[in-house]
Each structure stands twice: as structure tokens, then as C-alpha cells.
Design an enzyme around this catalytic site. Structure first.
Site, PDB file in Angstrom:
ATOM      1  N   ASN A  44       0.842  -1.194   0.000  1.00 28.75           N
ATOM      2  CA  ASN A  44       0.000   0.000   0.000  1.00 28.75           C
ATOM      3  C   ASN A  44       0.879   1.247   0.000  1.00 28.75           C
ATOM      4  O   ASN A  44       1.958   1.276   0.610  1.00 28.75           O
ATOM      5  CB  ASN A  44      -1.000  -0.002   1.164  1.00 28.75           C
ATOM      6  CG  ASN A  44      -0.422  -0.308   2.517  1.00 28.75           C
ATOM      7  OD1 ASN A  44       0.600  -0.977   2.633  1.00 28.75           O
ATOM      8  ND2 ASN A  44      -1.057   0.184   3.558  1.00 28.75           N
ATOM      9  N   GLU A  46       0.341   5.208   0.724  1.00 31.28           N
ATOM     10  CA  GLU A  46      -0.608   6.207   1.236  1.00 31.28           C
ATOM     11  C   GLU A  46      -0.208   7.615   0.803  1.00 31.28           C
ATOM     12  O   GLU A  46       0.879   7.844   0.254  1.00 31.28           O
ATOM     13  CB  GLU A  46      -0.695   6.086   2.763  1.00 31.28           C
ATOM     14  CG  GLU A  46      -1.220   4.711   3.166  1.00 31.28           C
ATOM     15  CD  GLU A  46      -1.537   4.573   4.639  1.00 31.28           C
ATOM     16  OE1 GLU A  46      -1.086   5.401   5.443  1.00 31.28           O
ATOM     17  OE2 GLU A  46      -2.245   3.598   4.979  1.00 31.28           O
ATOM     18  N   CYS A  55      -4.079   0.689  -2.687  1.00 31.59           N
ATOM     19  CA  CYS A  55      -3.923  -0.576  -1.968  1.00 31.59           C
ATOM     20  C   CYS A  55      -2.832  -1.435  -2.613  1.00 31.59           C
ATOM     21  O   CYS A  55      -2.551  -1.326  -3.812  1.00 31.59           O
ATOM     22  CB  CYS A  55      -5.222  -1.376  -1.996  1.00 31.59           C
ATOM     23  SG  CYS A  55      -6.567  -0.618  -1.082  1.00 31.59           S
ATOM     24  N   GLU A  57      -2.872  -4.528  -3.449  1.00 30.65           N
ATOM     25  CA  GLU A  57      -3.348  -5.414  -4.521  1.00 30.65           C
ATOM     26  C   GLU A  57      -3.331  -4.702  -5.872  1.00 30.65           C
ATOM     27  O   GLU A  57      -2.953  -5.261  -6.896  1.00 30.65           O
ATOM     28  CB  GLU A  57      -4.781  -5.869  -4.229  1.00 30.65           C
ATOM     29  CG  GLU A  57      -4.938  -6.721  -2.995  1.00 30.65           C
ATOM     30  CD  GLU A  57      -5.205  -5.914  -1.719  1.00 30.65           C
ATOM     31  OE1 GLU A  57      -4.721  -4.762  -1.604  1.00 30.65           O
ATOM     32  OE2 GLU A  57      -5.888  -6.446  -0.835  1.00 30.65           O
ATOM     33  N   CYS A  88     -10.102  -5.056  -0.463  1.00 30.73           N
ATOM     34  CA  CYS A  88     -11.262  -4.169  -0.288  1.00 30.73           C
ATOM     35  C   CYS A  88     -12.158  -4.262  -1.526  1.00 30.73           C
ATOM     36  O   CYS A  88     -11.770  -4.821  -2.559  1.00 30.73           O
ATOM     37  CB  CYS A  88     -10.797  -2.733  -0.054  1.00 30.73           C
ATOM     38  SG  CYS A  88     -10.252  -1.895  -1.565  1.00 30.73           S
ATOM     39  N   CYS A  91     -10.639  -3.037  -4.801  1.00 34.57           N
ATOM     40  CA  CYS A  91      -9.636  -3.964  -5.352  1.00 34.57           C
ATOM     41  C   CYS A  91     -10.297  -5.195  -5.958  1.00 34.57           C
ATOM     42  O   CYS A  91      -9.830  -5.720  -6.969  1.00 34.57           O
ATOM     43  CB  CYS A  91      -8.632  -4.381  -4.275  1.00 34.57           C
ATOM     44  SG  CYS A  91      -7.491  -3.054  -3.863  1.00 34.57           S
TER      45      CYS A  91
HETATM   46  N1  THU Z   1      -5.254  -1.615   2.267  1.00 35.41           N
HETATM   47  C1  THU Z   1      -4.675  -2.370   1.297  1.00 35.41           C
HETATM   48  O1  THU Z   1      -3.566  -2.111   0.853  1.00 35.41           O
HETATM   49  N2  THU Z   1      -5.376  -3.428   0.831  1.00 35.41           N
HETATM   50  C2  THU Z   1      -6.612  -3.814   1.281  1.00 35.41           C
HETATM   51  O2  THU Z   1      -7.194  -4.730   0.733  1.00 35.41           O
HETATM   52  C3  THU Z   1      -7.209  -3.117   2.412  1.00 35.41           C
HETATM   53  C4  THU Z   1      -6.578  -1.825   2.787  1.00 35.41           C
HETATM   54  C5  THU Z   1      -4.497  -0.483   2.803  1.00 35.41           C
HETATM   55  C6  THU Z   1      -4.994   0.876   2.407  1.00 35.41           C
HETATM   56  C7  THU Z   1      -4.493   1.729   3.542  1.00 35.41           C
HETATM   57  O3  THU Z   1      -3.171   2.139   3.250  1.00 35.41           O
HETATM   58  C8  THU Z   1      -4.444   0.810   4.737  1.00 35.41           C
HETATM   59  O4  THU Z   1      -4.542  -0.506   4.216  1.00 35.41           O
HETATM   60  C9  THU Z   1      -5.565   1.020   5.750  1.00 35.41           C
HETATM   61  O5  THU Z   1      -6.784   1.012   5.132  1.00 35.41           O
END
Ligand code: THU
Length: 134
Positions: A44, A46, A55, A57, A88, A91
Site C-alpha cells: 500500500n 498512502e 492498496c 493489490e 477491499c 480492489c
Molecule cells: N489496504 C490495502 O492495501 N489493501 C486492502 O485490501 C485493504 C486496505 C491499505 C490501504 C491503507 O493504506 C491501509 O490498508 C488502511 O486502510
């Protein structure tokens, strides 16, 4: 296939270490196995403008598509909880664009939980082939 599965899991765990998550402090690593046999990883990423966060994925699948991959066999995801971190909703939709029957491996300290993408996103939105050919 068992060896590739182990490799995929290891790759997701390694990718998690690269996570850029100063706002959530929640690292996620993903690794996708392409039909070519190659593995692409993602973490991920941010942003101070929170909604721009990507994310793990989607990072992995974008890396693969941009390297010319067309189809996929499996995706492994490692979060930081003692229960699975399933992709999520965004994704799931992003992934199903490329592979309906993608196998999903959710990594926890104790076990690997296996799901299919179809199971995680039933009745998904897709343009039909007929419509695209019109
Ligand atoms: N996140 C992912 O990378 N993948 C997911 O399937 C769920 C959430 C990340 C996004 C964010 O940086 C952190 O997790 C908290 O939501």
C-alpha cells in the site's frame, strides 16, 4: 504449483515490509502470480490526501499489466492482523476485470485462508463481450 504457492506467499510477506503507511500504520503486502509464471508484488502507498492511497493489490496488478501480463492464477495478501485481510471492494472490482476465477490466498500467522475472487465479488459489474463488439 506447491513451490509457486510458497513463493507467492513469501513475496507478499516481503512486499509488506515496503509498505508506505505513515497515516494508517497498517502495512499490506500483495503478490500476484501471472499465467507466465512470473510474480509481481505490491504494497500500500498512502498519501497526505488520504483518498489518493493505493492498496497493495492494485499496485501489484498494475505492475503486472504494465509489464504485458494478460491473465493471472493467484493473488496472496498479507495484512497486519491476526485474521485475514481480504481485498477491499475497490480492489475486488479492479482484479475481476482481469481474472474472474482468480485464486486468493489470505495470509495470517496461523493459516492461509483460500477464497476465489468470484466468491468475494458475486454479481460483479462487467461489460458483456457482445456489447464490446457492437
Ligand atoms: N489496504 C490495502 O492495501 N489493501 C486492502 O485490501 C485493504 C486496505 C491499505 C490501504 C491503507 O493504506 C491501509 O490498508 C488502511 O486502510
Amino acid at each position: 504449483m506447491r513451490k509457486k504457492r510458497e513463493e507467492l506467499i513469501e513475496a507478499a510477506l516481503r512486499a509488506k515490509k515496503m509498505a508506505y503507511m505513515p497515516y494508517s500504520n497498517f502495512p499490506v503486502g500483495a503478490a500476484i502470480l501471472a499465467a507466465s509464471g512470473k510474480i509481481y508484488t505490491g504494497c500500500n502507498v498512502e498519501n497526505a490526501s488520504y483518498g489518493l492511497t493505493i492498496c497493495a493489490e492494485r499496485v501489484a496488478v498494475c505492475k503486472a499489466i504494465s509489464e504485458g501480463e494478460k491473465s493471472f492464477l493467484a493473488l496472496a495478501v498479507a495484512g497486519d492482523l491476526n485474521h485475514p485481510t481480504p481485498p477491499c471492494g475497490a480492489c475486488r472490482q479492479f482484479l475481476i476485470e482481469f481474472q474472474e476465477d482468480l485464486e486468493i490466498l489470505l495470509i495470517t500467522d496461523e493459516e492461509i485462508v483460500e477464497k476465489s475472487l468470484q466468491e468475494l465479488l458475486p454479481h460483479n459489474f462487467k461489460f458483456s463481450k457482445e456489447r464490446l463488439e457492437r
